[in-house]
Design a protein around this motif. Sequence first.
Motif, PDB file in Angstrom:
ATOM      1  N   UNK A   1       0.829  -1.202   0.000  1.00  0.00           N
ATOM      2  CA  UNK A   1       0.000   0.000   0.000  1.00  0.00           C
ATOM      3  C   UNK A   1       0.867   1.257   0.000  1.00  0.00           C
ATOM      4  N   UNK A   2       1.950   1.221   0.762  1.00  0.00           N
ATOM      5  CA  UNK A   2       2.825   2.385   0.814  1.00  0.00           C
ATOM      6  C   UNK A   2       3.486   2.628  -0.532  1.00  0.00           C
ATOM      7  N   UNK A   3       3.872   1.561  -1.208  1.00  0.00           N
ATOM      8  CA  UNK A   3       4.476   1.714  -2.539  1.00  0.00           C
ATOM      9  C   UNK A   3       3.491   2.290  -3.537  1.00  0.00           C
TER      10      UNK A   3
ATOM     11  N   UNK B   1      11.330   6.600   0.464  1.00  0.00           N
ATOM     12  CA  UNK B   1      10.573   7.626   1.181  1.00  0.00           C
ATOM     13  C   UNK B   1      11.468   8.760   1.651  1.00  0.00           C
ATOM     14  N   UNK B   2      12.671   8.431   2.110  1.00  0.00           N
ATOM     15  CA  UNK B   2      13.587   9.488   2.527  1.00  0.00           C
ATOM     16  C   UNK B   2      14.022  10.309   1.320  1.00  0.00           C
ATOM     17  N   UNK B   3      14.224   9.646   0.172  1.00  0.00           N
ATOM     18  CA  UNK B   3      14.572  10.385  -1.039  1.00  0.00           C
ATOM     19  C   UNK B   3      13.425  11.269  -1.499  1.00  0.00           C
ATOM     20  N   UNK B   4      12.205  10.887  -1.202  1.00  0.00           N
ATOM     21  CA  UNK B   4      11.018  11.675  -1.560  1.00  0.00           C
ATOM     22  C   UNK B   4      10.380  12.286  -0.310  1.00  0.00           C
ATOM     23  N   UNK B   5      11.212  12.694   0.643  1.00  0.00           N
ATOM     24  CA  UNK B   5      10.645  13.110   1.933  1.00  0.00           C
ATOM     25  C   UNK B   5       9.716  14.316   1.791  1.00  0.00           C
ATOM     26  N   UNK B   6       9.945  15.175   0.809  1.00  0.00           N
ATOM     27  CA  UNK B   6       9.054  16.334   0.649  1.00  0.00           C
ATOM     28  C   UNK B   6       7.663  15.916   0.189  1.00  0.00           C
ATOM     29  N   UNK B   7       7.577  14.792  -0.467  1.00  0.00           N
ATOM     30  CA  UNK B   7       6.303  14.354  -1.031  1.00  0.00           C
ATOM     31  C   UNK B   7       5.663  13.231  -0.222  1.00  0.00           C
ATOM     32  N   UNK B   8       6.468  12.443   0.465  1.00  0.00           N
ATOM     33  CA  UNK B   8       5.914  11.414   1.352  1.00  0.00           C
ATOM     34  C   UNK B   8       5.490  11.994   2.701  1.00  0.00           C
TER      35      UNK B   8
ATOM     36  N   UNK C   1       3.978  16.284   7.778  1.00  0.00           N
ATOM     37  CA  UNK C   1       2.853  15.449   8.186  1.00  0.00           C
ATOM     38  C   UNK C   1       3.007  14.054   7.595  1.00  0.00           C
ATOM     39  N   UNK C   2       2.543  13.023   8.254  1.00  0.00           N
ATOM     40  CA  UNK C   2       2.059  12.990   9.638  1.00  0.00           C
ATOM     41  C   UNK C   2       3.169  13.419  10.614  1.00  0.00           C
TER      42      UNK C   2
END
Length: 1085
Positions: A570-572, A626-633, A638-639
Amino acid sequence: MCRPHTVSGKINLALLKEEMKTSIPEEWKVFLKSDRVARMVHSGGCSASDFRDVFKKNIEKRVRSLPEIDGLSKETVLSSWLAKYDAIYRGEEDLCKQPNRMALSAVSELILSKEQLYEMFQQILGIKKLEHQLIYNACQLDNGDEQAAQIRRELDGRLQLAEQMARERKFPKFVTREMENMYIEELRSSVNLLMANLESLPVSKGGPEFKLQKLKRSQNSAFLDIGDENEVQLSKSDVVLSFTLEIVIMEVQGLKSVAPNRIVYCTMEVEGGEKLQTDQAEASRPQWGTQGDFTTTHPRPVVKVKLFTESTGVLALEDKELGRVVLYPTSNSPKSPDLHKMIVPKNSQDSDLKIKLAVRMDKPPHMKHSLKCNSVIMKSFLFQVSQYTFAMCSYREKKSEPQELMQLEGYTVDYTAPHTGLQGGRMFFNAVKEGDTVIFASDDEQDRILWVQAMYRATGQSYKPVPASQAQKMNLKGGNANTDISPLYTDRGQKHGMDEFISANPCKFDHASLFRLLQRQTLDHRLNDSYSCLGWFSPGQVFVLDEYCARYGVRGCHRHLCYLDELIEYSENGSVIDPTLLHYSFAFCASHVHGNRPDGIGTVSVEEKERFEEIKDRLSSLLENQISHFRYCFPFGRPEGALKATLSLLERVLMKDIATPIPAEEVKKVVRKCLEKAALINYTRLTEYAKIEETMNQATPARKLEEVLHLAELCIEVLQQNEEHHSEAFAWWPELLAEHAEKFLSLYSVDMDSALEAQPQDSWDSFPLFQLLNNALRNDTLLCNGKFHKHLQEIFVPMVVRYIDLMESSIAQSIHRGLEQESWQPVNNGSATSEDLFWKLDALQMFVFDLHWPEPEFAHHLEQRLKLMATDMIEACVKRTRIAFELKLQKTNKSTDFRIPSYLCTMFNVLVDAKKQTAKLCILDGGQEQQYHSKIDDLIDETVKEIISLLVSKVVSVLEGVLSKLSRYDEGTFFSSLVSFTVKAAAKYVDVPKPGMDLADTYIMFVRQNQDILREKVNEEMYIEKLFDKTYRDFRLQGVMEGTLNSKTYDTVHSRLTVEEATVSVTDAGGLQGITMKDSDEEEG
């Protein structure tokens, strides 16, 4: 929140207005001023969940402060408010027409009832209402005894499967061979634990106290084995029960032997107990409706009801009995009132005497069946002593202890064919145990079915008895006779295709696969809920999943591996999953795989270990992504705390085992790699958003610069958002976030350099770009004078130097040309040329100051150069003004008609303004610069003095002309005698002024008007006063020779007075009142 008030379907505006007046101050105080809202505003974004949380907290605060209300829990009130909030948020016009899904979502966070759980999982599994009802009825889910029996059968089946596995040696593949025997022990232990839990449950919850003793199956509670050595032996005293009887006497019919006005009444008793009496009534209307409550320990009690009339005889000791009835009630007897024929005395006229009454005998929860049943040895009742102990008992009338007792453990019940030669019933069934057979009989088929079902639940046997008639039907239809369903619903289940599910044996299913499907569909339902759950199940869902795992032996590691697999998927796909949830499940699986037994299970299968390693790799890739996309994840942080939890989980995933921590440098290396990717991702998406690629290829240089400037604003905003919302998560590695920013800016520098190279030479439109970037970078301690910042300075240093050089040349030329063509008309505080000069110098210095050059040495160099340049320019302007003043003054006349022209005042004002501007434009603090720039002040002061001297000289020259004219009227001259004679002759006839007075008046007018001109047009009062003082002094000394003023006699007298002054000051300090010769001379000067 305001509540809508309606009258006849219309909004009551008056009440709504009053509500608004009350709500607005409360909204301001509770909501708008809250810390949560302040954080939302500061972060720049908020979600619907934030507003719902604020509303929920305030409603909870209000509801908790309310007093308790009987029949209405505060949880119900709270859930109702939340449901209303959700309906209002979604814009539902009619609250009564909300879909069931929304209703379930509103209470999903609360503890759900059994019916609500049924409804929820119908939606999760896609089961229709009819299908659920068929399964519910066929499996007797509303029958607690049947469900307890089903659990006992399932647990017995699991034990049998474990024993079969041990015998056949068909084990799952484990990491070590020693785990095979341990696996069997774990299976047995889990089943025995459930058995112990079931055994510990009371037979019934609530109700009266019974005299059944609580029995224990074994002294070893950790391992309960069903066998003869641990079999519980019951005694007759163990099954003593307590029954409650209610006897209601309604009326008596057919009473004729008693006069209508005679008093009658009834008595009632349970034999062996107390006797109760009804109220008295007249014989003409024998009606009561009186209830008597009795308690007895006799399963087969005897109830006696008698009718009496009061005796009228004097010698009568007892009342006369008119009739009686004897009843033998059971717990299955009819509960409704019925007429019973009474036994009357001999020779009584009431041959048709009847009494209407009702007898209700409650069945204790321990007594599971009490229909009439006969065997060759006893008349039987079925009792439950505990969850695993049942007994068949027979009782005599009025006896509390059974005459015979048969414990059912180990027996198998089944239907049998009719037995000839046996009496007591027509339908037969038997119970068999190790060759011993007990035959039972009942009067009809329905009684037999009910008895067999009750005993089937009691024995716990896996085989389900089926009547011969039903078995024949199932064989004709290809069914399985060994089913566990209610016969009443078999045909309906077959009709709707549900018989396969109803008759399924739970022990024969692969519950690991089924649980994975159940958990996946539950998670899918949960993530599609109306609220953001972040992957967490609701309490009701967790309860059902926990029960499934415990009841069907689903391993904890398998459960969490499946959960991780689904959450990662789901996260992917873009769903927001709480990293804390991932961390919990991963830690459980890691602890299990490495042998730490988080749930007491020590066996680790090869499949679990392989799946764990696979999921570990997937999770590591997911976290890095997710860390590479931290601005969007994690937009706007948030959360809350999710990015920090993700970094913590990454550190846990990178560990080789649960005991050895990973070196900090390895974690830092992975995070650095992720942030390098993040810089590229962030800049790529930013350029796509700004569409910079299309513009840079085809646009004009001006357009390119405009786009790069806009892109710089976006880049700065991105860096500020990173600092504001994500810096806390990277607090362990602040230098990595700085490296990420440098990498991000280095990508921007490529486009910036390209746009700057395209600009024409000597174009200064790029300076706003430097100011924008420099102002953002110089305030960041990590980025100030960093790689990109230094690159930016290297690009703009030549441009700044070139710009200052050109501006210096331009200002010098403007001074030269401006003063040549200067009309000296007043403009503000000076002339057009001076105003333009001072504005340009100030603008140039402000421009350089606004650059806020970050490198101190170059910034000081720029400031020093500009100050020196301003000094040179002002000096040139002052000197040229002095020359122009003198030339203009020389061209004026020397008569009393002379009036100071405005252009001379303008020149004077230029010098005054230059004096003021010098303090701002030319002065540096300390050192040689201070000494150097003080020269310009001296120059201006000297120039002002020269101009004042020129003006005074002009005035003195006019005065000399007037005096020369007045000298003609001096006594002793020929012209004086002639004028005197003429004046005297004319004075006889008219009033003639004295000679020379007109010249004096003309001169006075000349002085006054020029003074007015100076006061009006010169901006500095101090210089005007100096001019006037010097003019007055020269006027006083006009005509006095220099030798007369500075004679030897004057010097002697002055020295003598100075000595006398010193003597007086020594002898008498107050003699001259503090006034000295020097002060007097200065006043005179």
